[in-house]
Each structure stands twice: as C-alpha cells, then as structure tokens.
Write a protein that holds these residues in place. Sequence first.
Motif, PDB file in Angstrom:
ATOM      1  N   LYS A   1     -37.232  48.495  91.950  1.00  0.00           N
ATOM      2  CA  LYS A   1     -36.523  48.548  93.231  1.00  0.00           C
ATOM      3  C   LYS A   1     -35.472  49.654  93.243  1.00  0.00           C
TER       4      LYS A   1
ATOM      5  N   GLY B   1     -32.590  51.527  95.908  1.00  0.00           N
ATOM      6  CA  GLY B   1     -31.861  51.404  97.162  1.00  0.00           C
ATOM      7  C   GLY B   1     -31.200  52.725  97.514  1.00  0.00           C
TER       8      GLY B   1
ATOM      9  N   PHE C   1     -29.200  42.846 100.279  1.00  0.00           N
ATOM     10  CA  PHE C   1     -29.695  43.673  99.183  1.00  0.00           C
ATOM     11  C   PHE C   1     -28.739  43.688  97.999  1.00  0.00           C
TER      12      PHE C   1
ATOM     13  N   ASP D   1     -29.177  41.388  95.073  1.00  0.00           N
ATOM     14  CA  ASP D   1     -30.272  41.669  94.144  1.00  0.00           C
ATOM     15  C   ASP D   1     -29.808  42.702  93.116  1.00  0.00           C
TER      16      ASP D   1
ATOM     17  N   ILE E   1     -31.777  46.156  91.914  1.00  0.00           N
ATOM     18  CA  ILE E   1     -31.861  47.382  92.713  1.00  0.00           C
ATOM     19  C   ILE E   1     -30.952  48.464  92.105  1.00  0.00           C
TER      20      ILE E   1
ATOM     21  N   TRP F   1     -29.145  51.991  92.920  1.00  0.00           N
ATOM     22  CA  TRP F   1     -28.729  52.643  94.165  1.00  0.00           C
ATOM     23  C   TRP F   1     -28.529  54.149  94.028  1.00  0.00           C
TER      24      TRP F   1
END
Length: 302
Positions: free
Chosen positions: A192, A194, A274, A277, A280, A282
Amino acid sequence: MKKTLIVLVGPTGIGKTSTAIKIAQHFKSEIISSDSRQVYKELSIGTAVPETEELQSCKHHFIQTHSIHEDYNASIFEFEALKLLENLFQKHEVVVMTGGSMLYIDALCNGIDDIPTVDKEIRDALVKKFESEGLDGLRLQLKKIDPEYYAEVDLKNPKRILHALEISIMTGKPYSSFRTKEKKTRPFRIIKIGINTDRQALYSRINQRVDIMLQKGLIEEAKNVYSHKGINSLNTVGYKELFSFFDGEISEDEAVELIKKNTRNYARKQLSWFRRDKTITWFEPEQSDEIINYLDAKLNEN
C-alpha cells in the motif's frame, strides 16, 4: 516474484490517477479502479473519470461499467475484483489498484463479511417508516434490535441505519453478528502506497478541481440525471448540491461553494480512515519516481 497488488490511496483530488498510470506503465501492467462512483456509465465529469488519453495509455477496469440504476456495492466489487485479479495475475506479476472509496479498498484487501442480500419488501417497508416517522423512529428500532451496532453507528446516517435494520429484520439476527471484522487471507501480496500533501495545498487542489469540472459541463451532466435524483448512486458530492440548486433551495453560487466544502470534508474523512492503516507508506504527489524506486526495492525483497 510473488504476485503483488499495489494499492495506491489518498484523498480526493490529490492526483492518484496520474501516479497510478506511471506505476502501471513502469510494471507494464493494468489498473483496477476502486472508486464507487466512477463505475457508473452516466457519470464522468463529477466523478473525475480519467481522460480518454489516460484510459488509452493504460488498461483500466471498473470504469463506467454499470448503470446508475443497478445495485452496486463493496461486496459485489470484492467478488468481481478478485475474479478479475485471477485473470490479470496470469499475465502480470504486478497489478495496480487506485481510488478513494475506503470500503471498496478494504473489501478487496481484507474481505467483507458475508452479509445476505436484502429482501425488497423489507426495504420498502423501512423506507416508508423512515418517511413517516423520520430518523428517530429508525434509531429507536435499531436500539432495540441491535444495541451493539447502535452504540457505534453514525446515528445521523440514515443509509447505514436502514441497512442494519434490513439485515436484522430479514435474518432475525442482529446486524452486528455478521460483522466479524476477521481479515481474509489473499493469495497475493499487497503493498500500500499513499499520496498526500499539506492541508492548504490539498484544499487548493480540490477547489481548482471543482472549477475545472464546472468548465467541463458538470451542471449539464447533473441535469441529465436530475430526474433520477432519488436513487442511491446519485446521493454523492457534486450532484446532490446541484439537485438542491435545481430544486430552487439554494443559488448556483451556493451550490458550487457547497460542492467544494463537502469535497474538502470528504477528503478529511478519507485521510482519517487511511491513517489508521499503518501498512501504508506515504509520499508527496510529485514523488512518482521515488514511489517507483520504493516499489522496485519492495518487490525485490525475499
């Protein structure tokens, strides 16, 4: 290399589409859209469907595949997306998914509980109750039937209260009993990513995006579906505000400001979701090269 789904998330207006295309092109792959409104054929401007050249630059899935008159939800998306991934992973090591619909992303990554399909007669009866007694009547009924869900649900959200009552009445079991929150295992790896930026820059992006939508013909698009304004697929930012303008409840300028305000509110809601979580990683919107370098490194890990 283990088959991998790269999930690109972020608030609305942040630039997920262009970043996802760069990632998919780098890995010579395809994109799954996890946007609950871009799936509708009749909506394109207000849902920010990718431009024609963007769609042609890389194969996209779940873009304008259903009608606003069809029932579509996170459970259906989970089933269809998993089926699609089986085929995509036969020809690609990596597949990219992007979009801002939190429930759709969660459904594919973690699974959704097997909640039964609702009987239409029960739904119609509850809608009539809502129309005659208002939200208070539904809240009281939910409190009696399922106090556990009543304690955690957004009591200002009639759609969620209605859904919980539908399931509880149809099955004779509290809606909360179907929500196990057990994470389902997937036969592929999930990474994941972001993208986000500081709040003022994000809000500026959102305001500019709404202005561009209006220039492209958002008001005309909303007029084209206005006669169907009561259906759930149109209960969304960008359309409901314009419907209020068409109904004479607010001015056009007020509708535009409301669209911007409600879009900013939605972006905050997305970020709150988000940020819970911790898997993730970024980045800033302009860091697509850094994102690709990070993904290359992750994919080469044992």
